[in-house]
Design a protein around this motif. Sequence first.
Motif, mmCIF file in Angstrom:
data_model
loop_
_atom_site.group_PDB
_atom_site.id
_atom_site.type_symbol
_atom_site.label_atom_id
_atom_site.label_comp_id
_atom_site.label_asym_id
_atom_site.label_seq_id
_atom_site.Cartn_x
_atom_site.Cartn_y
_atom_site.Cartn_z
ATOM 1 N N SER A 1 58.837 50.077 40.824
ATOM 2 C CA SER A 1 57.722 50.413 41.707
ATOM 3 C C SER A 1 56.703 49.285 41.812
ATOM 4 C CB SER A 1 57.024 51.683 41.226
ATOM 5 O OG SER A 1 56.493 51.500 39.920
ATOM 6 N N GLN A 2 56.546 48.500 40.728
ATOM 7 C CA GLN A 2 55.547 47.438 40.739
ATOM 8 C C GLN A 2 56.050 46.241 39.938
ATOM 9 O OE1 GLN A 2 51.391 48.551 39.884
ATOM 10 N NE2 GLN A 2 52.066 50.697 39.878
ATOM 11 N N ARG B 1 56.206 36.507 42.953
ATOM 12 C CA ARG B 1 57.301 37.465 43.148
ATOM 13 C C ARG B 1 58.461 36.825 43.905
ATOM 14 N NH1 ARG B 1 53.074 41.271 44.936
ATOM 15 N NH2 ARG B 1 52.422 42.513 43.127
ATOM 16 N N LYS C 1 60.880 44.300 43.903
ATOM 17 C CA LYS C 1 60.443 45.682 44.042
ATOM 18 C C LYS C 1 61.435 46.445 44.921
ATOM 19 C CE LYS C 1 56.192 46.522 45.074
ATOM 20 N NZ LYS C 1 54.872 46.457 45.742
ATOM 21 N N ASP D 1 66.615 45.237 42.908
ATOM 22 C CA ASP D 1 65.635 45.978 42.130
ATOM 23 C C ASP D 1 66.237 46.577 40.862
ATOM 24 O OD1 ASP D 1 67.235 47.852 43.399
ATOM 25 O OD2 ASP D 1 65.610 49.302 43.651
#
Length: 785
Positions: free
Chosen positions: A190-191, A206, A213, A224
Amino acid sequence: MKAGSNFLNAVSAVALSASLVVTGGSVATLVSATAAQAAVVRNVQVQGADRVSAETVKANLAIKPGKAFSNADIDDSVRRLYATGYFSDVRISVSGGTLVVVVNENQLINEVVINGNRKIKDDKLQGVIRSRSLGPYNETTIEADKQAIRDAYAAIGRSDATVTTQTYPLGNGRVNLAFVVDEGDRTKISQINFVGNQAYSNGRLRSVILTKKSNFLSFLTRKDVYSQEKLRADEEALRQFYFNNGYADFRVVSSEAVLDEASNEYVVTFTVEEGQRYNFGDVNVESTVEGLDSDELKGLIESRPGKVYRAKDVQDTMSEISQRVAAKGYPFARVTPRGNRDLGNGTIAVDYLVDQGERAYVERIEIRGNTRTRDYVIRREFDIGEGDAFNQEVVTRAKRRLEALGYFSSVNVTTAPGSEADRVVLIVDVQDQSTGSFGIGAGYETGNDGGFKLEASIEEKNFLGRGQYIRIAAGGGADSRDYSLSFTEPYFLGYRLAAGFDIFKHEDKSEDFYDLDSQGFTLRVTAPITEDLSTTFKYNYTKLDYSADAGLPVDDPRLSSPYWDVVKGGPWVRSSLSHTLTFDTIDDRTLPRDGIFAQVTQEFAGLGGDSEFYKITGKARYFHTLLEDADVIGSIAVGGGHMWGFGDTKVYDQFTLSAADVRGFESAGIGPRARQTTGTGNRDSIGGTTYFTVSAEASFPLPLVPRDSGFRGAVFADAGTLYGNDVKTGGDNVWGTSMSLRASVGASIIWASPFGPLRFDYAVPIKKEEFDEVQRFKFGIATQF
């Protein structure tokens, strides 16, 4: 007789001192170690073995009749029998001159099935478990199998999958075994947070790491999926990113992933310390090796004073110096960089010390972890072998080559002491990863020759684990069909020569008054000159068949044009040799941010066939990051070519420009065209003898769109020209042969999709000729090179 008496006395001593019993894996040791070491048995008796033969039991014993045995031998025998997995209990005792082995057999598995699995097929799960049909039912093995199945689901992002077992007795000690899988939901991320970063935003960092994510495409990309190995790789990626941008003191303080069991989502957090940013200070080379000139080696330095400190520049300099020194006959020479930080000025002075390292030789190279890739595919990336002088820089270079292959998710090369003080063992640990892909591409082109175009391809970069490349593709649109097969052997005849072939067939009905069918093949071989420079030789054979009337009525006045006499008929054959030099320093093939890609090609046709010409072409593209944190990437591209015809030049021999060369125009939309003597309608392209193109582009992450989605925007400006004509059409039947510049500006949306890079371009021609064919919209597979 005396020997027999001694034997009986020894056995009696053992029997009187203790009744030796081994139960459930624990061993009751003999009271008298001396007696145990002297014990000898005449025979071995096996009890309780029904399905397993007595000979199998005896074969797994460390005790043999007529030979002395000890407690250690009994321990070893028990371990061996349990290791077979066939027994739930083992007892060993001595009775007179007989060793008695009593076993209780495990049940036998009749069949193994897996139920409840939908996301992973049976054959893949069967490959990770050890329980087999007609094998023993062993609780320890089954527990390990359950964990292996859970690990397989964790690898596809389903960490909450559960596995249970069910057994179905069949009698006579046989059971059916079922693994029941509850796949659960996908475990998402999620984060992804960063703590301590100031120079670069969370969004920029990122884009550096592998973990992404979760988004609406994660079920396809699997980016992910969380794993500890991936987290370690992300840490290394962050270190390399900062080290190559001047932050020599950077470190990852911690990285952790916390699972919220209620939502089944991970929150990943990296805590970092960036430190100060440095430039290179004074850079020097010192040599303590007699016969090596330091001044000569200074010309190999990549790390220049005043430039931003980059660990890659230091590594490249070490590699260049090491190769030069080794070539001069100093295989044991060692290159060591020494950095001296000046915190006040924010510089790092680097001295490269070249000294005579320890004389050490490679005893052997051990390959571990490769389940698919053949050992020789890994070994051939090393420029050293068993018995050669050990050189750390050569080993480091081999590691980089292995990583660049794309066959492995991780590569680790370590050393261990050899059998002697001057011997070294190289240990290469790798982990294979998927190298095959199935691609589907779609595109749409506007204009007279437009429409939807589709392509499907199957690609394997490590065919059968041999490192070979193979690709099969088929595609086309309303007016065209394309088929191709490519194969490359990267080490032809054991040398670093990439040899291969391409076979193709193309059918094109897009032109107004003629159709073209072409088919042929290419034979090629590529040899490296340096790490960045390579040379390629090709033999090209193409058979072309024109249908000049394209379905026109026989009495159509357009067929009277002398131009059509040039293209109709055939088939024509083009046979040529070509040579290409390629210079490539691109840092990332998917999204280049820095580097140069340049090619120069010369081609000679006239080895039989109907074409006779000499062509020289060149193209180059330079990438550079304009704004690091905003991730704005600029690129400039130039290209050009010229041909000299030696005989009767054919239309298909001349250059045409594609819709990607000067965006805003159709493929073959600019340049010389046939002038009709009668009738009306569009004019077909006949190509030209000379062309030039130039392009400037800046790409950037799309605002308000998560960077992890793979979407980027771009703005560009293109310009180019195609002119000249050697085709003899008879009379004044060609126009557009002058050197007239065309130009366009536009914007793009680029998507790094799971099916390959896709691109949507909108271009507006700002300079064109009235007979040019315009194409403002273009959607299709993106190409950078």
